[in-house]
Scaffold this active site. Structure first.
Site, PDB file in Angstrom:
ATOM      1  N   LYS A  33       0.788  -1.044  -0.040  1.00 55.31           N
ATOM      2  CA  LYS A  33      -0.038  -0.099   0.096  1.00 55.31           C
ATOM      3  C   LYS A  33       0.974   1.211  -0.012  1.00 55.31           C
ATOM      4  CE  LYS A  33      -3.765  -0.436   2.301  1.00 55.31           C
ATOM      5  NZ  LYS A  33      -4.551  -0.844   3.285  1.00 55.31           N
TER       6      LYS A  33
ATOM      7  N   ARG B   3      -3.430   2.766   8.363  1.00 55.01           N
ATOM      8  CA  ARG B   3      -3.639   1.694   7.950  1.00 55.01           C
ATOM      9  C   ARG B   3      -2.450   0.823   7.688  1.00 55.01           C
ATOM     10  NH1 ARG B   3      -6.682   3.883   2.511  1.00 55.01           N
ATOM     11  NH2 ARG B   3      -8.066   1.786   2.588  1.00 55.01           N
TER      12      ARG B   3
ATOM     13  N   GLY C  62      -7.578 -10.775   8.247  1.00 51.92           N
ATOM     14  CA  GLY C  62      -7.187 -10.925   9.455  1.00 51.92           C
ATOM     15  C   GLY C  62      -6.270  -9.838  10.030  1.00 51.92           C
TER      16      GLY C  62
ATOM     17  N   MET D 121      -5.356  -6.007  11.054  1.00 51.75           N
ATOM     18  CA  MET D 121      -5.969  -4.932  11.247  1.00 51.75           C
ATOM     19  C   MET D 121      -5.822  -4.082   9.787  1.00 51.75           C
ATOM     20  SD  MET D 121      -4.852  -1.896  13.690  1.00 51.75           S
ATOM     21  CE  MET D 121      -4.827  -0.523  12.496  1.00 51.75           C
TER      22      MET D 121
ATOM     23  N   ARG E 174      -3.938  -0.979  -6.258  1.00 53.42           N
ATOM     24  CA  ARG E 174      -3.501  -2.042  -6.504  1.00 53.42           C
ATOM     25  C   ARG E 174      -3.807  -3.045  -7.583  1.00 53.42           C
ATOM     26  NH1 ARG E 174      -6.257  -4.739  -0.658  1.00 53.42           N
ATOM     27  NH2 ARG E 174      -8.203  -4.373  -1.412  1.00 53.42           N
TER      28      ARG E 174
ATOM     29  N   HIS F  82      -4.773 -41.482   1.334  1.00 59.65           N
ATOM     30  CA  HIS F  82      -5.006 -42.035   0.020  1.00 59.65           C
ATOM     31  C   HIS F  82      -5.916 -41.767  -0.996  1.00 59.65           C
ATOM     32  CE1 HIS F  82      -6.589 -45.765  -2.234  1.00 59.65           C
ATOM     33  NE2 HIS F  82      -5.188 -46.137  -2.492  1.00 59.65           N
TER      34      HIS F  82
ATOM     35  N   SER G 128      14.727 -39.964 -14.108  1.00 61.42           N
ATOM     36  CA  SER G 128      13.492 -39.547 -13.512  1.00 61.42           C
ATOM     37  C   SER G 128      13.369 -39.220 -12.031  1.00 61.42           C
ATOM     38  CB  SER G 128      12.129 -40.375 -14.078  1.00 61.42           C
ATOM     39  OG  SER G 128      11.020 -39.647 -13.840  1.00 61.42           O
TER      40      SER G 128
ATOM     41  N   CYS H  16       9.036 -36.616 -11.835  1.00 61.19           N
ATOM     42  CA  CYS H  16       7.635 -37.314 -11.914  1.00 61.19           C
ATOM     43  C   CYS H  16       7.067 -37.364 -10.646  1.00 61.19           C
ATOM     44  CB  CYS H  16       7.993 -38.730 -12.501  1.00 61.19           C
ATOM     45  SG  CYS H  16       8.526 -40.008 -11.610  1.00 61.19           S
TER      46      CYS H  16
ATOM     47  N   TYR I 295      12.377 -31.827 -18.335  1.00 55.79           N
ATOM     48  CA  TYR I 295      10.718 -31.944 -18.238  1.00 55.79           C
ATOM     49  C   TYR I 295      10.403 -32.240 -16.685  1.00 55.79           C
ATOM     50  CZ  TYR I 295      10.815 -37.035 -18.071  1.00 55.79           C
ATOM     51  OH  TYR I 295      11.108 -38.231 -17.642  1.00 55.79           O
TER      52      TYR I 295
END
Lengths: 880, 880
Positions: free
Chosen positions: B23, B93, B102, B104, B337, B455, B765, B832, B852
């Site tokens: 801000k 602020r 949450g 102020m 913002r 699971h 991998s 992976c 990858y």
């Protein structure tokens, strides 16, 4: 240039062991020293590799080199191979870098066939000798090269002797021997569907190939694995002109040790046989005479032999095992090597050689195999008594020592028995953590199932308790309270004896004697301590362990596992209450009951160690290990707690984990239940305060160790709890007590981030058991099932839990040591896993500059010696 | 020099976000841009750290700097703080680097007390306005700074309105407001036992401290954890001269987005209220007007606002969320913002900004939060319908998507339902591996127990299946086939709906719409692919998964888990026979039955991928996962095998392991049972041969992956089996098929010895799930129980299984990559594990140059976008 695969003895020497094998290198060395060694040559270990690389066929270039060296041998011996007029016979013997049982050893008299036989008879004018040599050759070749059963040939000889009514081989006359040779050949033809090979050249090449082949017999493979011999070490082959101990009354053969292999006394020790060849001495058909008698029969030969023994000992700086043959009054030396000896003899010989000025203390320390000390550290059976008895079963020799006592089948009976002064042996299908107190009360433990790393084995080794595991031949019925061994039932109260060194079980009482470190043993240990840089501490969980550790020369306690203090039957009930507590209040109440018990234990341990360092680890194992799995104990706990059985059951169930080894344990417990760390710290510090008050001159500095840390924040969190507790206790007394806080490094992440962890850890103790598990992703409790496939398929050479894996786990230890020292240059680094007692692993730990290893009290002398040897090898010498 | 803790807006700029908070930095920036921002200053985030370091008290030097800047503010505003004659009022602020719920937020009108009130009334000639400002201030200060309940103050106002019979706040007259202020102060005194602070200086310091305090509320902590905001990031405080939207009819206040936050359309979007202060707009007591109406009321102001919005968008290159106030006809901007928006709007806005020439494609790609795409990838409920319904229960939103169907309570019913064309929802207490087929058949899964890594959660996410876990509010009775939700019983066949995005459960059928990648979504994805260096593959175990993966833009299959192919009910019976086989023959028979099934699956997967690479992993999990634990299935298996139930039971028991995660699994299975590897290789190669025959122009190269390798010898052993099998199959056809063999790196030892392993592995991998488990020594299945303590005690910031631990696990990945490339420079490196779908982890993988990542099909677009962003951040750009 063509690779050289064959070396005459003149071309080799002692240092060429890798190429020539032990036997070949020593033959060459003796040749150089001018000792009477029959001429010959060695086919190198590289030839062995070529043989395997060439689809198990000897490549032509090697055959050519062998032929070339046979020609040279013919020249130097002035005889001719395969020539009936002046025949050259040779022996063919294997010679690996280290000798291995199961490997083909010897073929004598090679080069004989029907014609050469007659030539030899004519030349030696001793047809009986020639025939005797020929029948021996056929027998050995058929057995050793062709794999036929030796006994079948012995049977033929026996039948001939029987039909003539004679008893000894020497009584066989020429006709008998001719008859035997004929039958041997028939038998060979019948089984092999071909004639016995009559070409000496073929015999030679076949014999060489057979030696190479024999290094891959299952027995040889097993032996290599057991003794950590790399599977790619080849064997060499020695081809040597025959000299004949069976040429008549002026001939003979024998083996001797230059000192007594059993007691270490400095006297020739061995046996000989006149008119015989080598194998007769071993075969036991004729009884050989003690070597001293040779002095009476051939005093000159005896003197010469004694002189040669001196020369060899002086040269090799060790007791020698020597083979000799006398051919018509002329002495030949056929082999020398360092002699095997009992652990006791080894210590005496080493000390004697130092006092005789032959070797230095360092050399003496290097001469002893650290692992061999094990046999001297546990109670033992009287050896003479043992020899007269037959075992009734045999299992894995999981933990050495000797145990004799009445059979019991449950921990309760073991404890009860011990309390009433009975010596008992605990027999179980397998043990569980609930059996720890019972195991501790028993003289020894016998289990039906489980391997060398089963619960019983690991705990027993830790306790220095004799244990035989995986004794598949017994059937334990714990409900009906009996065990069936070799068809006989043993019930509660019957005596059995366990020999933890051999794995043998005996069906009667055999008395034992206790171990102590004194005499030559003490001398060697003192020298070891002088030399070693690496310190040896002990893993000791009880005051008794701690006293034993000090007795065996530990320089401190490297690991006190506080959980083992809770397994005592009174204590475990309180411990269980603590665990199943639902509120912090309940838990604190239970902890308050445990506090004075644990504090008392710590006081006794500090007292035992005097002011030597004691590293105490906070509670480590998953809590489910403590809670009862069986209904009666669960009911009792419900009663104790005043809650329902269902509540207890549900709590026990909620503690169950899929992978407890990676579950809620170690510092994770202290994070969830800081009150446990508070209680343990209180016990540690209060105990230290009390002992310091009693011994104001001691500088007692307790070392508090946090287990299973993987992130510095875990350490910081638990450390804060410890420091707050400890500082407030110390503040409230007048004692200026110091203490240090450190951590286990047993999780790969801890090793990788050791620079961060060292910011808050004043010491690292490598828990190489867990570190090995995590680094390999290998559960110690489950791996024995499939690791046997790994050995048989040559994927692993040995168990990574016994010998540190330097490439993986060792790399992490090294990384962590470097990172740790970078942050905190004077950080104290130790090892407290099982590897702390393994000599090869100790060598590695020394090489990377750790400060100490810690192992079970009964392994402390082994580790002390190994540490000294490591210092010498790594040139990390304290004194030179 | 003294540290600077306070900055006037003139001293700051947009780039100083870390010091000034978001801000403050934006206010300073707007000041620089000449926009009408009321004067003020920012107290830095470092001051926050000082506050916490000083035992939660603002240190004197900071107070002095604040006072100094208040003096400057008085000068620039030409007003005086606490001076009734010409009072300066300020707003206070918070302004963190990222805003957090949450925390102020705002106190307006600070600086008022009884005297200043009268001065303000006199100066503005508007006593009602002054009174209104005062009562607002007391209310906000009491609530926000002193932690009193806002509702109690509202109740006082309500009572006054009731007693006067009026409805709106604006209807309150001066006397009413005086009355309210009196009652507020009484109420404050009663509760706080002291007077409301009348000193503006005290008010200011209290307010600043309250802002700092508020960053440690549980909600803020939870938010940081959820959004991976480091817990040590402080917050800044902005103090700004008040401008008043409540000063009469020419005053007002509003908030707006520069584009439509819901649809992305390029129109101002927001609301305003005349004669009001900021909180009125949000409070919802008076209904605000749409922003377009401002054009009618104050057309000049509207035009000016529109122009400012353009300036801001052009400057920030993004849609802005702007707060403004009009004071007596003068416009002030109070905040700007980047505006929050729906995922859909985000895509449209990004594309539009590119076509408007305001940003580049790279900037567009960077604007989208990859995780936000999740919501676009799963079937969804019609939003409008959903808004009208109330959930009947709520659980953990474990796997996104929407599911609607008839309730079933077992896998059998789920499969049966699906086969008959029914859409079903599987409801279970918890799921086990035996439920996989049932889960696959269901639209969604609801469980009573289990967390985000249970699971059900893991498997469902992998399947892209909607799943709500740990829904504690429901009671499942699987035996009686009903579930009780909010007191009502739902039985088999009743409809329920699951919203996997919110975790809400609905008690009726709600229709869903399918996801697809088109329009703006597709445009952004195409740009991402142009930019990204790192490729994205998918983890796909079935032909259906494979097709979905291609549909979502996967460049190949990075992990095909062959075991998942065996869970189908027909197949698992054969699989079980294979496992309980006692002889190799029995096992081979069972494998022969599995071969054609598996081969067919591979063919379909190759077809789906066309010629893109497919990495197939050999059987990995411990065999016990496949065998039945319950009696009926065990009986069935006994029948199938023609053996006794006891034999099955004993075999199942023998498969049980203490730590299966580190047990007999991975390549260890192939070493014990090479016939399994032979069968799987046969299926892989034969399938490739068949597909290659069908598509002769394809260059199909199957990638065979060996799991859980820790030692190069393991790899060599299994590779030999694979190569022998594959080569002989290929030789027997005319097809010239190539294939490659590689390994998972998922055990720390593999990473540490990767130079050795790369000699035989053609690709690596990284299985970061297992690697995380082993590196931390942390069981994924057991850790959720205690990790919550780790979060609450700030030991871990987040779950290492969701976000890669760079310091430990990442270090191993880096070590392995370097070592691997040293041996084999062109080795292909991929990931992976679940981390392959986490944007932050992807950034790391890109930074160390992997080739990858592979993730579940439904995460592929997320990963593609993250890969592009990583390329930009790491400057690993493919095109610039």
């Amino acid at each position: 240039m063509e690779t050289k695969f064959v070396y005459s003895f003149e071309e080799g020497n002692q240092a060429m062991r890798e190429i020539l094998g032990g036997k070949g290198a020593n033959l060459a060395q003796m040749k150089h020293m001018g000792l009477p060694v029959p001429a010959g040559f060695t086919i190198s270990t590289q030839a062995c590799a070529e043989y395997y690389g060439n689809n198990k066929k000897l490549p032509q270039p090697i055959i050519s080199q062998i032929e070339e060296y046979m020609l040279k041998l013919e020249q130097s011996s002035q005889k001719k191979f395969a020539d009936p007029k002046n025949p050259l016979l040779v022996s063919v013997r294997s010679g690996a870098r280290v000798s291995m049982p199961g490997m083909m050893d010897t073929i004598l008299n090679l080069g004989l066939n029907d014609e050469v036989l007659e030539g030899l008879a004519k030349k030696t004018k001793n047809r009986r000798f020639a025939l005797d040599s020929y029948r021996r050759f056929i027998q050995m070749f058929s057995n050793v090269v062709m794999g036929m059963d030796c006994k079948d040939f012995e049977d033929i000889i026996e039948n001939v002797k029987k039909s003539k009514g004679i008893e000894l081989d020497v009584e066989l006359d020429e006709a008998d021997l001719e008859n035997i040779i004929k039958q041997f050949k028939q038998y060979y033809r019948y089984h092999k569907k071909c004639e016995f090979p009559s070409s000496p050249k073929v015999q030679l090449i076949e014999a060489v190939e057979a030696v190479f082949r024999s290094r891959n017999t299952p027995r040889a493979i097993y032996y290599r694995q057991l003794n950590d011999i790399p599977s790619d070490w080849g064997t060499a082959v020695n081809v040597q002109m025959m000299v004949f101990g069976n040429m008549g009354k002026q001939s003979g053969t024998g083996v001797l040790f230059t000192r007594n292999a059993s007691t270490g006394e400095n006297n020739l020790f061995g046996e000989f046989l006149m008119n015989a060849q080598g194998e007769d001495v071993v075969a036991g058909i004729r009884t050989p005479s003690p070597i001293a008698d040779l002095n009476k029969i051939m005093p000159k030969i005896y003197e010469k032999l004694k002189k040669i023994c001196d020369i060899l000992e002086n040269h090799y700086k060790d007791m020698q095992d020597v083979e000799f043959t006398v051919e018509e009054g002329k002495l030949y030396i056929l082999q020398t090597r360092n002699g095997k000896r009992t652990p006791f003899a080894a210590l005496k010989i080493a000390c004697d050689l130092v006092s005789e000025g032959k070797i230095s203390k360092q050399e003496a320390v290097q001469m002893i195999d650290p692992n061999s000390l094990d046999a001297l550290l546990h109670p033992r059976f009287d050896k003479q008594k043992l020899e007269k008895l037959s075992p009734i079963a045999s299992g894995l020799a999981a933990s050495p020592g000797a145990a004799c006592g009445k059979v019991v089948f449950c921990s309760k009976d073991a404890i009860y028995g011990a309390q009433n002064g009975d010596k008992v042996v605990l027999v179980r299908s397998e043990t569980s953590p609930e059996d720890i107190e019972g195991m501790n009360s028993a003289q020894g433990v016998l289990t039906m199932r489980g391997g060398m790393t089963s619960h019983a084995a690991v705990v027993a080794r830790g306790m220095g308790k004799c244990c035989i595991c995986g004794c598949a031949g017994i059937k334990v019925d714990e409900e009906k309270n009996f065990v069936e061994i070799s068809g006989k039932k043993y019930t509660k109260g019957d005596y059995i004896s366990l020999d933890g060194l051999t794995g043998n079980v005996y069906g009667e009482a055999i008395s034992t004697v206790d171990a102590k470190i004194s005499g030559y043993f003490k001398t060697i240990m003192d020298w070891a301590d002088e030399i070693a840089r690496l310190k040896v501490r002990a893993n000791a969980d009880t005051p008794r362990d701690a006293r034993q550790a000090v007795c065996f020369g530990a320089k401190g306690v490297g690991l006190c596992r506080t959980e083992h203090m809770f397994f005592d039957s009174d204590r475990i009930r309180v411990m269980r209450q603590m665990i199943v507590s639902e509120t912090e209040k309940q838990r604190k109440d239970a902890l308050n009951k445990l506090l004075p018990i644990q504090q008392k234990d710590f006081e006794k341990i500090y007292e035992a160690l005097e002011e030597k360092p004691v590293t105490i680890r906070l509670l480590d194992p998953p809590l489910h290990e403590f809670v009862p799995q069986k209904r009666p104990q669960q009911e009792r706990l419900a009663q104790d707690m005043g809650v329902s059985l269902d509540e207890i059951k549900s709590r026990v169930k909620s503690l169950r984990e899929f992978n407890p080894m990676m579950g809620h344990r170690g510092c994770r417990l202290a994070i969830t239940y800081p009150e446990i760390a508070v209680m343990q710290t209180t016990a540690i510090i209060n105990a230290a305060i009390n002992v310091s008050k009693k011994h104001p001159d001691w500088n007692l500095v307790p070392e508090i160790m946090i287990p299973l840390v993987g992130d510095v924040k875990e350490l910081q969190h638990v450390k804060k709890v410890i420091v707050k507790t400890a500082d407030s206790l110390i503040k409230s007394t007048k004692i200026k007590l110091k203490y240090v806080v450190g951590t286990m490094i047993e999780v790969p992440r801890a090793a990788l981030t050791a620079n961060e962890i060292a910011k808050d850890a004043e010491f690292f103790s490598f828990g190489t058991n867990d570190l090995t598990q995590m680094t390999y992703g290998l559960s110690r409790d489950d791996s024995s099932k499939f690791l046997k496939d790994y050995y048989s398929k040559k994927i692993y050479e040995h168990d990574p839990f016994s010998k540190l894996d330097k490439d993986g786990v060792g790399k992490l230890v090294e990384i962590a040591s470097e990172l740790g020292r970078k942050t905190r240059p004077n950080i104290c680094l130790g090892v407290c896993g099982e590897h702390g007692a393994d000599p090869e692993s100790i060598e590695f730990f020394d090489s990377i500059g750790l400060d100490y290893v810690s192992c079970s009290p009964y392994r402390v002398p082994v580790a002390r010696l190994a540490a000294a040897q490591a210092s010498i090898k790594n040139k990390n010498l304290r004194i030179l």
